[in-house]
Design an enzyme around this catalytic site. Sequence first.
Site, PDB file in Angstrom:
ATOM      1  N   HIS C 237       0.980  -0.911  -0.102  1.00 38.43           N
ATOM      2  CA  HIS C 237      -0.193   0.124   0.065  1.00 38.43           C
ATOM      3  C   HIS C 237       0.880   1.364  -0.070  1.00 38.43           C
ATOM      4  O   HIS C 237       1.920   1.385   0.660  1.00 38.43           O
ATOM      5  CB  HIS C 237      -1.011  -0.051   1.248  1.00 38.43           C
ATOM      6  CG  HIS C 237      -1.881   1.048   1.202  1.00 38.43           C
ATOM      7  ND1 HIS C 237      -1.738   2.161   1.440  1.00 38.43           N
ATOM      8  CD2 HIS C 237      -3.186   1.003   1.081  1.00 38.43           C
ATOM      9  CE1 HIS C 237      -2.994   2.912   1.580  1.00 38.43           C
ATOM     10  NE2 HIS C 237      -3.990   2.169   1.079  1.00 38.43           N
ATOM     11  N   ARG C 259      -4.622  10.860  -1.474  1.00 35.37           N
ATOM     12  CA  ARG C 259      -4.106  11.073  -2.742  1.00 35.37           C
ATOM     13  C   ARG C 259      -5.122  11.338  -3.693  1.00 35.37           C
ATOM     14  O   ARG C 259      -4.919  12.198  -4.537  1.00 35.37           O
ATOM     15  CB  ARG C 259      -3.122   9.716  -3.179  1.00 35.37           C
ATOM     16  CG  ARG C 259      -1.734   9.671  -2.504  1.00 35.37           C
ATOM     17  CD  ARG C 259      -0.945   8.402  -3.203  1.00 35.37           C
ATOM     18  NE  ARG C 259      -1.706   7.076  -2.866  1.00 35.37           N
ATOM     19  CZ  ARG C 259      -2.282   6.363  -3.695  1.00 35.37           C
ATOM     20  NH1 ARG C 259      -1.970   6.487  -5.093  1.00 35.37           N
ATOM     21  NH2 ARG C 259      -3.013   5.155  -3.665  1.00 35.37           N
TER      22      ARG C 259
END
Lengths: 109, 242, 588, 117
Positions: C237, C259
């Site tokens: 991740h 993000r």
Amino acid sequence: MTPLSYLLQRGTAMIMVPLIVTHLIVIVMAVQGGLSAEEILGRTRGSAAWAGFYALFVLAAAVHAGIGLQTIAREWFSLSDRAAAIAGHLFMLALIGLGARAVYAVVWA
Amino acid sequence: MSGEKTLGVDIWRGGADGRYQSFEVPARENQTVLDVVTYVQRHLDSALAYRFACRVGVCGSCAMTVNGRPRWTCRTHVSRVAKAGRLTIAPLQNLPLIRDLVTDMTPFFDKWQRARGRFVPGEGPRDQLAPVPPDKPERAAASAAIECINCGVCYSACDVVAWRDDYLGPAALNRAWAAWNDVRDGDRTGILKAVSASGGCHNCHTHQSCAAHCPVSLNPTFSIAGLKRASIKAKLKGELAP
Amino acid sequence: MLETLRTDILVIGTGGAGLFAALYAKKANPDLDITIAVKGLVGKSGCTRMVQGGYNVALAAEDSIERHFMDTIVGGKWLPNQDLAWALVNGAVKRIHELENEMGCYFDRNPDGTLHQKAFAGQSFDRTVHKGDLTGIEIINRLAEQVWARDIRRLEEHRAVAFIPARDGSGLSGVLLVDIRSGAFRFVQAKAVLLGAGGGPTMYRYHTPSGDKACDGMAMGLRAGLTLRDMEMVQFHPTGILAGDDTRMTGTILEEGLRGSGGYLLDGAGERFMFNYHPHGERATRDIVSRAMYEEVRAGRGTPNGGIYIRMAHLGPEKVAKQFKGMVKRCADCGFDLAGGDVEVLPTAHYMMGGIEFGTDCRTALEGLYVAGEDSGGVHGANRLGGNGVANSTVFGGIAGDAMADAIAQGASWREPDASVLEHEVGRALRPFGQKPGNLNSLRERLLDLMWDKAGIVREEKLLKQCLDELDELSERHAATGLSDPTRTFNPTWHDWLNLESMILVSKTIAQAALAREDSRGAHYRSDFPESGAFETTRYTTVRMGDEETLKIGSEAVAFTIVKPGESLIEGEAGAPPEIAPPPQAAQ
Amino acid sequence: MSRATVIKASRAHPGFVAALVHRLSGLALAIFLPVHFLVLGLALEGEVFSGVIAWTNQPLVKVSEALLVGTLAVHFAGGTRLLAIEFFALERAQAFWISAAFAFGLGFSLLFAMRAF
Ligand SMILES: Cc1cc2nc3c(=O)[nH]c(=O)nc-3n(C[C@H](O)[C@H](O)[C@H](O)COP(=O)(O)OP(=O)(O)OC[C@H]3O[C@@H](n4cnc5c(N)ncnc54)[C@H](O)[C@@H]3O)c2cc1C
Ligand code: HEM
Ligand code: SF4
Ligand code: F3S
Ligand code: FES
């Protein structure tokens, strides 16, 4: 604490709210200029309304405090549920007795 | 550790009749209480017993008493709790102690069951998802109480739990309140019966220690008050009769 | 010293797999004697509880299980076992209804009361069911409550250490456990055993899973002669917190939505770099972002602590604090200001696609042993879609529960344990008490760095070979390392020792499989073989243990039983998920 | 140092302090009330009652009477706060109620004391 004792304790507390307010006002007025037996008795003697007021007060306070003490006995003094209940009831009965005598004394005697 | 900044820490060792043992660990900029405990186990005393799992505040395994307050240690930054460069770490209160910082949470979960802290399927169709608007009052109440991580912090903080060993405690009752507000539940009166039995919600004195300490900001006091109201209403209607 | 317990069904682990298995078996036959053994407390350990993003299930009218299936196969780079993937997408529909209507989970709704399904990376439809960003707590708490309510024996803080075969070789007799609290050994003999210990890539310097996971189940499976597949497939991740030495929060996840909603990734000099790697910048897919971050740090352009900064402040600290409340609070509790400052992050090992080979009824090659969840391999192939992990554990856990009850109904019975294996395994678990005390901690640190540096995000032959050599050396040193405290009751360092043993063994299978796969697919990237190779001839890697604990590596052709590369089950579409990065609300 | 010596910190918040004050005041009232009734009951014998009333006019006694009325006021105010939380689901205003309760209680006893002298 059972739902019933909870109901009674909170219920009597609610009943006492207006009673206490009245009582406190009476006290404050009474102490203005010093307390005297005549003053107090003069106000209460022979009044059925005052008798009812204080009788209700005594009853509510006795039930309320009886249950309250029962809880404290159970929680702080580790009495069993049964022993605490007996102690609480005894206290309640004593308070009712003393209270009834006081009401009688103040109103009629 | 010469020259390095250190942190003094007293950690409970042994069973109920144990004592505190002092350690010095390096002070770090980023350091949780769980990190301190881990440091002691890894570097100073390899048999120090403690419990944790997720390390991010979702499993509720790592709760301990830190400087007298129950807390989730993996999410408690040392700088927020250290007093004059010192920490005191003890196991949770109100639960049987296994050893050092580890308690037996069995009574906590047994009471969760006694409070009927679980779902009982209702009549609704099993192959559809019940339409439940999130802002429906019952649902909003359930949602406000449901995100409990069952860490036991509130249970440890509540004095009534200490005073009455059959008291179900804030977490279990909080769960029961969420269950009662679940409109899909098949036996909501059963929940009120469960929380009205001996040790039930009426024993709560609204100390609010539970709400004051819950790490995820739940308010069991409020939930328990809800149960008191609902159960008294049911009692007056005669629904609590067995 | 060895207590024996007999039960019909033994379940190991209480994640989605273990709890569903127990509930299903009990439902199939309430008279069964069921025991669950778990390393932590029931429902309070493992990763199902940590699920944030949610649960993939095709429910919407315009969605379909075929579409979910195609997303899973394409996302998995044609490596998944298609029958397993099919069972997954079908079972998910049933499971989500059970979770809601029988267990009492309540997943987020739209204002009109219908189920809300959100977008999640790599999928062609918004199908992720969730409860805020704490979906796992909702699922596991509701499941655990149902288990507590039933007549199911709970062995909490009991660690499984070995599968004990039947004396007559007819299958599995039971499982050897250590009672962590007392330090005593317990042999549980069972007619059927479910392994649901949840794998977990905790051998990497940075990792997300809960601290109780150490690949014990896979290690036990290997020792019992079972074959693991796809072990090179370890998912990273992109954004795990970097908090410095001796911190437990290091490696834990900051959600992907940061993000997605416009957060910047910055190198040590404060410059954005993602556009040098991919036109989507920070919104590129997990593997691309992870690799880019890793390369930046390796090239010496990282932060002073060797990470990358994530910055949200330009979006307005107040807005960030509101939109990502949980994440901002989590960071604040650990001393970081996510809303207004820069937080150091690095890619972090998240999930193992590989695991024990199994069939659609959860049976393994060892008669009497069933597997489900992250311990199993073959469902996801080279990449797991976000939201398919918890679906996997819950779907197959239930299937296993049914299958075990069914096997017992068919007459499966207790098998006599092989006493010599039992004795040997007790000895192995006790080994560190007899050794000279050593520095276990430095061994673990070495393992974490080794796997991170040499078998991590970017792999190559030379490094993998070094890695394997060092792993061999590490296992020798580990075997010779003893404990300084003879305490057996709740001695965490003894369990660290046992964890490390499992982790080193499974690390070897990862490095071996990574060395064997000479292409780059999904989570596996070889800098010396950057091409994916032809999908039509896809093979999956296998590892099993030969004599003297040597590992035997092999490969098998993937059988395209449902759909072949280049085809799709969906009319007029390839079934490929959109190339575009996930919309802002996506998480992990 | 025992384990218990440090746990008290968990009680250092308004809710617990309020509950403790409420309990202690309730206890005090429960002890005082019988005495109060007894005194009133003495009105049966008028002489004694007047004597008692005269006795209660002494400053020291007045102060203690003031304290008791104060106790009643405190218990009353704390009790209404509790009823408000339990029966009227007042949540966010809790802190306010706690402080209002004590302010009210204190104010009342002061009032009493001032008028009395
Ligand atoms: C932070 C995080 C976020 C995630 N988010 C998502 C998401 O949004 N969507 C999604 O689909 N997936 C997600 N996943 C993945 C998902 O959580 C897992 O794939 C899945 O839940 C695994 O379930 P399981 O039952 O196999 O194992 P787990 O839930 O991990 O349970 C394993 C159990 O086995 C026990 N155990 C381990 N070893 C032993 C032993 N030796 N003896 C006895 N017991 C043992 C453990 O204590 C635990 O109880 C996430 C994972 C993490 C770590
Ligand atoms: C209007 C007046 C009153 C109100 C509103 C009131 C309210 C309450 C309430 C709500 C409680 C429950 C507290 C709990 O369970 O935590 C309580 C407890 C108690 N009350 Fe009262 N009360 C009043 C008057 C009195 C009087 C006059 C007495 C004394 C005779 C008294 C004695 C007690 C006692 C002994 C308790 C138990 C304390 C405890 O359990 O902590 N109360 N009161
Ligand atoms: S209510 Fe809060 S403190 Fe209590 S167990 Fe749940 S999360 Fe922990
Ligand atoms: S601390 Fe305890 S007394 Fe009630 S309000 Fe909370 S449960
Ligand atoms: S370790 Fe899970 S909450 Fe702290």
